[in-house]
Design a protein around this motif. Sequence first.
Motif, PDB file in Angstrom:
ATOM      1  N   GLN A  21       0.833  -1.208   0.000  1.00 39.40           N
ATOM      2  CA  GLN A  21       0.000   0.000   0.000  1.00 39.40           C
ATOM      3  C   GLN A  21       0.867   1.256   0.000  1.00 39.40           C
ATOM      4  O   GLN A  21       0.588   2.206  -0.739  1.00 39.40           O
ATOM      5  CB  GLN A  21      -0.937  -0.008   1.214  1.00 39.40           C
ATOM      6  CG  GLN A  21      -2.034  -1.042   1.120  1.00 39.40           C
ATOM      7  CD  GLN A  21      -2.801  -1.178   2.424  1.00 39.40           C
ATOM      8  OE1 GLN A  21      -2.211  -1.434   3.473  1.00 39.40           O
ATOM      9  NE2 GLN A  21      -4.107  -0.984   2.351  1.00 39.40           N
ATOM     10  N   GLU A  24       2.410   1.757  -3.434  1.00 40.80           N
ATOM     11  CA  GLU A  24       1.419   2.260  -4.391  1.00 40.80           C
ATOM     12  C   GLU A  24       1.165   3.753  -4.178  1.00 40.80           C
ATOM     13  O   GLU A  24       1.127   4.545  -5.132  1.00 40.80           O
ATOM     14  CB  GLU A  24       0.115   1.473  -4.248  1.00 40.80           C
ATOM     15  CG  GLU A  24      -0.928   1.835  -5.265  1.00 40.80           C
ATOM     16  CD  GLU A  24      -2.187   0.994  -5.135  1.00 40.80           C
ATOM     17  OE1 GLU A  24      -3.248   1.474  -5.577  1.00 40.80           O
ATOM     18  OE2 GLU A  24      -2.128  -0.126  -4.597  1.00 40.80           O
ATOM     19  N   VAL A  25       1.006   4.158  -2.924  1.00 43.26           N
ATOM     20  CA  VAL A  25       0.792   5.570  -2.605  1.00 43.26           C
ATOM     21  C   VAL A  25       2.025   6.385  -3.001  1.00 43.26           C
ATOM     22  O   VAL A  25       1.909   7.450  -3.616  1.00 43.26           O
ATOM     23  CB  VAL A  25       0.478   5.744  -1.101  1.00 43.26           C
ATOM     24  CG1 VAL A  25       0.621   7.184  -0.661  1.00 43.26           C
ATOM     25  CG2 VAL A  25      -0.919   5.229  -0.797  1.00 43.26           C
ATOM     26  N   HIS A 111       1.803  15.100  -0.527  1.00 44.20           N
ATOM     27  CA  HIS A 111       2.154  14.306   0.653  1.00 44.20           C
ATOM     28  C   HIS A 111       1.431  14.850   1.886  1.00 44.20           C
ATOM     29  O   HIS A 111       0.844  14.095   2.670  1.00 44.20           O
ATOM     30  CB  HIS A 111       3.673  14.335   0.835  1.00 44.20           C
ATOM     31  CG  HIS A 111       4.164  13.562   2.004  1.00 44.20           C
ATOM     32  ND1 HIS A 111       4.370  14.128   3.236  1.00 44.20           N
ATOM     33  CD2 HIS A 111       4.491  12.253   2.134  1.00 44.20           C
ATOM     34  CE1 HIS A 111       4.809  13.204   4.075  1.00 44.20           C
ATOM     35  NE2 HIS A 111       4.894  12.066   3.425  1.00 44.20           N
ATOM     36  N   LEU A 114      -2.319  14.041   1.708  1.00 45.31           N
ATOM     37  CA  LEU A 114      -2.583  12.640   2.040  1.00 45.31           C
ATOM     38  C   LEU A 114      -2.432  12.404   3.542  1.00 45.31           C
ATOM     39  O   LEU A 114      -3.253  11.726   4.162  1.00 45.31           O
ATOM     40  CB  LEU A 114      -1.652  11.712   1.268  1.00 45.31           C
ATOM     41  CG  LEU A 114      -1.775  10.234   1.618  1.00 45.31           C
ATOM     42  CD1 LEU A 114      -3.173   9.703   1.309  1.00 45.31           C
ATOM     43  CD2 LEU A 114      -0.712   9.427   0.900  1.00 45.31           C
TER      44      LEU A 114
END
Length: 148
Positions: A21, A24-25, A111, A114
């Motif tokens: 994960q 992917e991020v 960043h 998120l």
Amino acid sequence: MNEPAELLSAAALRAFRLNGQFLEVAEGLARPSGLTAAWWQVLGAVLHEPLPVAGIARAMGMTRQGVQRIADLLVEKGLAEYRPNPAHRRAKLLQPTLAGREAVAAIAPAHRALAQRLAEELGMDAFRDCLAALTRLSTALDRLPPPP
């Protein structure tokens, strides 16, 4: 299977999933600035001080050969450069160029956004608890001797 073995297996599987994960991020965050997640990781390791490839590998939990390959690509792309290492003639230090610093800086707004969304999803206390648990697990694994 006993409970510690089951917990180790479950923790490893969850860590593998979490790693996927995060990768992917990271790929999604890095792509608009022309970086890959791995390039970002290596550049991030040397943002504050130049390091030899082996030092980057230790800090990032990567292989020395993998870091060497990425470091050479970063230098080829003009995102990093090798500098002399006063402590070791053959192990040059890697440091980002201005272009490398700008590429990493371009990731910062997405960043931060998120991070804010994740903090809202988890709550700040739970977010801190997650980090603390991951840190404790990593530290405990570091203290164990390698398996035979």
